[in-house]
Design a protein around this motif. Structure first.
Motif, short mmCIF file in Angstrom:
data_model
loop_
_atom_site.label_atom_id
_atom_site.label_comp_id
_atom_site.label_asym_id
_atom_site.label_seq_id
_atom_site.Cartn_x
_atom_site.Cartn_y
_atom_site.Cartn_z
N THR A 60 -82.05 45.58 -35.80
CA THR A 60 -82.48 46.48 -36.86
C THR A 60 -81.51 46.57 -38.03
O THR A 60 -81.89 47.04 -39.10
CB THR A 60 -82.71 47.90 -36.29
OG1 THR A 60 -81.50 48.34 -35.64
CG2 THR A 60 -83.84 47.90 -35.28
N ASP A 61 -80.25 46.16 -37.83
CA ASP A 61 -79.31 46.24 -38.94
C ASP A 61 -79.28 44.93 -39.73
O ASP A 61 -78.35 44.68 -40.50
CB ASP A 61 -77.90 46.63 -38.47
CG ASP A 61 -77.45 45.86 -37.25
OD1 ASP A 61 -78.27 45.61 -36.36
OD2 ASP A 61 -76.26 45.51 -37.18
N LEU A 62 -80.31 44.10 -39.56
CA LEU A 62 -80.50 42.89 -40.35
C LEU A 62 -81.86 42.97 -41.04
O LEU A 62 -82.62 43.91 -40.85
CB LEU A 62 -80.44 41.65 -39.45
CG LEU A 62 -79.12 41.37 -38.74
CD1 LEU A 62 -79.27 40.16 -37.82
CD2 LEU A 62 -77.99 41.15 -39.74
N LYS A 63 -82.17 41.96 -41.83
CA LYS A 63 -83.46 41.89 -42.50
C LYS A 63 -84.58 41.95 -41.46
O LYS A 63 -84.50 41.31 -40.41
CB LYS A 63 -83.56 40.58 -43.29
CG LYS A 63 -84.86 40.41 -44.04
CD LYS A 63 -84.88 39.09 -44.81
CE LYS A 63 -86.22 38.91 -45.52
NZ LYS A 63 -86.26 37.64 -46.30
N PRO A 64 -85.65 42.70 -41.71
CA PRO A 64 -86.76 42.78 -40.75
C PRO A 64 -87.36 41.41 -40.45
O PRO A 64 -87.46 40.54 -41.31
CB PRO A 64 -87.77 43.68 -41.46
CG PRO A 64 -86.96 44.50 -42.41
CD PRO A 64 -85.85 43.60 -42.87
N SER A 65 -87.76 41.23 -39.19
CA SER A 65 -88.28 39.95 -38.72
C SER A 65 -89.81 39.99 -38.61
O SER A 65 -90.40 41.03 -38.35
CB SER A 65 -87.69 39.62 -37.35
OG SER A 65 -88.34 38.52 -36.76
N ASP A 66 -90.43 38.81 -38.79
CA ASP A 66 -91.88 38.66 -38.62
C ASP A 66 -92.24 38.11 -37.24
O ASP A 66 -93.38 37.71 -37.01
CB ASP A 66 -92.45 37.71 -39.68
CG ASP A 66 -92.34 38.28 -41.09
OD1 ASP A 66 -92.39 39.51 -41.24
OD2 ASP A 66 -92.22 37.48 -42.04
N TYR A 67 -91.27 38.09 -36.33
CA TYR A 67 -91.51 37.43 -35.04
C TYR A 67 -92.64 38.11 -34.25
O TYR A 67 -93.45 37.44 -33.61
CB TYR A 67 -90.23 37.40 -34.22
CG TYR A 67 -90.34 36.64 -32.93
CD1 TYR A 67 -90.82 35.33 -32.91
CD2 TYR A 67 -89.97 37.20 -31.71
CE1 TYR A 67 -90.92 34.62 -31.73
CE2 TYR A 67 -90.07 36.49 -30.52
CZ TYR A 67 -90.54 35.20 -30.54
OH TYR A 67 -90.65 34.50 -29.37
N ARG A 68 -92.70 39.43 -34.28
CA ARG A 68 -93.76 40.14 -33.54
C ARG A 68 -95.14 39.69 -34.01
O ARG A 68 -96.04 39.42 -33.20
CB ARG A 68 -93.62 41.65 -33.72
CG ARG A 68 -94.63 42.46 -32.90
CD ARG A 68 -94.75 43.88 -33.40
NE ARG A 68 -93.57 44.66 -33.15
CZ ARG A 68 -93.43 45.53 -32.14
NH1 ARG A 68 -94.42 45.71 -31.29
NH2 ARG A 68 -92.32 46.22 -32.00
N GLU A 69 -95.32 39.59 -35.33
CA GLU A 69 -96.61 39.19 -35.89
C GLU A 69 -96.93 37.73 -35.55
O GLU A 69 -98.08 37.37 -35.32
CB GLU A 69 -96.62 39.37 -37.41
CG GLU A 69 -96.67 40.82 -37.88
CD GLU A 69 -95.37 41.57 -37.61
OE1 GLU A 69 -94.30 40.92 -37.58
OE2 GLU A 69 -95.44 42.80 -37.41
N MET A 70 -95.90 36.88 -35.49
CA MET A 70 -96.13 35.48 -35.18
C MET A 70 -96.42 35.26 -33.70
O MET A 70 -97.26 34.45 -33.34
CB MET A 70 -94.90 34.64 -35.58
CG MET A 70 -94.74 34.44 -37.06
SD MET A 70 -93.62 33.08 -37.41
CE MET A 70 -94.56 31.67 -36.81
N LEU A 71 -95.73 36.00 -32.84
CA LEU A 71 -95.86 35.78 -31.40
C LEU A 71 -97.21 36.22 -30.87
O LEU A 71 -97.87 35.49 -30.14
CB LEU A 71 -94.74 36.51 -30.66
CG LEU A 71 -94.65 36.27 -29.16
CD1 LEU A 71 -94.38 34.80 -28.86
CD2 LEU A 71 -93.56 37.14 -28.55
N LYS A 72 -97.62 37.42 -31.23
CA LYS A 72 -98.91 37.97 -30.79
C LYS A 72 -99.08 37.82 -29.28
O LYS A 72 -100.14 37.42 -28.79
CB LYS A 72 -100.06 37.29 -31.53
CG LYS A 72 -100.07 37.55 -33.02
CD LYS A 72 -101.20 36.84 -33.72
CE LYS A 72 -101.18 37.10 -35.22
NZ LYS A 72 -102.25 36.36 -35.92
N GLY A 73 -98.02 38.12 -28.56
CA GLY A 73 -98.06 37.95 -27.11
C GLY A 73 -97.82 39.25 -26.39
O GLY A 73 -97.43 40.26 -26.98
#
Length: 266
Positions: free
Chosen positions: A118-131
């Motif tokens: 959380t102390d870095l740029k927000p990630s899109d991994y959750r949206e990409m993984l969709k798992g």
């Protein structure tokens, strides 16, 4: 003699709609019933691909999956591991420092959930993984002291190209770095890849790589395609993967696995 078939998922066994075609399903089920081990190989945890395991009927006592790109080998029936290799939280310090310095996102995974840092740029991994996997947003210094499977950077391809080109030796030499997709850069323990996990699984059965057929399309499939007796690249694979493989078949949208297997085992 081929006794095990290892299959990458995205852009290999799965078509563009992220589905296993009816033809691929039927052929794999037939070979499995004839005694061949069918092993899905993925960077994800097993619960994130469980619907594919159920679809193929790979839920017996001797059915296994290679997860976290080789870091964890799991028995599908009881979810117990027969092989596991991870890293400590402090192992990620150089990667975290590099991401913070250059404004990159970072997700760190243990063997059951994802920690978006959380102390870095927000990630899109959750949206990409969709798992089916739990996400626990956490600051880097608050990560629990436990074993972790890998780190992941998700960004536009050009951003990741720049990140790789300018990565310091301290980071490069600490991890096995691989591009699993155009927008996903992974950082695993040194020497860990799908071939590493498959080697452990083959040994479990008393076999070796001469008994393996593997299908793949991307950088994270390179090791298993190179070591397998039969390494098969999709027609949609990267040029580098096609050079490593010793055979090539049609694209992932053309019943690729069924087409090759029917021809090979004829």
């Amino acid at each position: 003699m081929i006794k095990m078939i290892a299959l990458d998922l995205d852009n290999t066994l799965l078509n563009s709609d992220k589905k296993i075609s009816a033809a691929n399903e039927a052929e794999l089920k037939k070979l499995h019933q004839q005694g061949l081990e069918i092993v899905l190989c993925t960077g994800r945890p097993i619960n994130a691909i469980w619907h594919y395991i159920e679809q193929l009927g790979l839920d017996g006592d001797n059915d296994y999956t290679i997860t976290f790109n080789g870091g964890l080998v799991v028995c599908n029936n009881d979810k117990k591991s027969i092989f596991k290799r991870g890293m400590t939280r402090t192992s990620f310090q150089p990667l975290y420092d590099y991401a913070k310095q250059h404004g990159y996102p970072l997700d760190i995974l243990d063997f059951s959930q994802v920690y978006p840092i959380t102390d870095l740029k927000p990630s899109d991994y959750r949206e990409m993984l969709k798992g089916n996997i739990k996400f626990v947003p956490t600051a880097f210094n608050d990560l629990p002291d436990e074993s972790y499977s890998k780190g992941i950077m998700v960004a536009d391809p050009a951003v990741l190209d720049h990140a790789v080109a300018n990565m310091p030796a301290e980071v490069v030499n600490r991890y096995h770095m691989m591009r699993s997709q155009d927008r996903i850069l992974e950082f695993l323990p040194l020497n860990v890849d799908k071939a590493y996990g498959l080697g452990a699984l083959l040994s479990h059965f008393g076999w070796d790589f001469s008994n393996l057929m593997a299908f793949g399309d991307a950088q994270n499939d390179a090791g298993m395609l190179e070591k397998a007796q039969v390494g098969v690249a999709m027609s949609n694979a990267t040029p580098e993967i096609k050079k490593i493989a010793n055979d090539e078949t049609v694209s992932n949208d053309e019943d690729v696995v069924a087409v090759f297997l029917q021809k090979y085992f004829k």
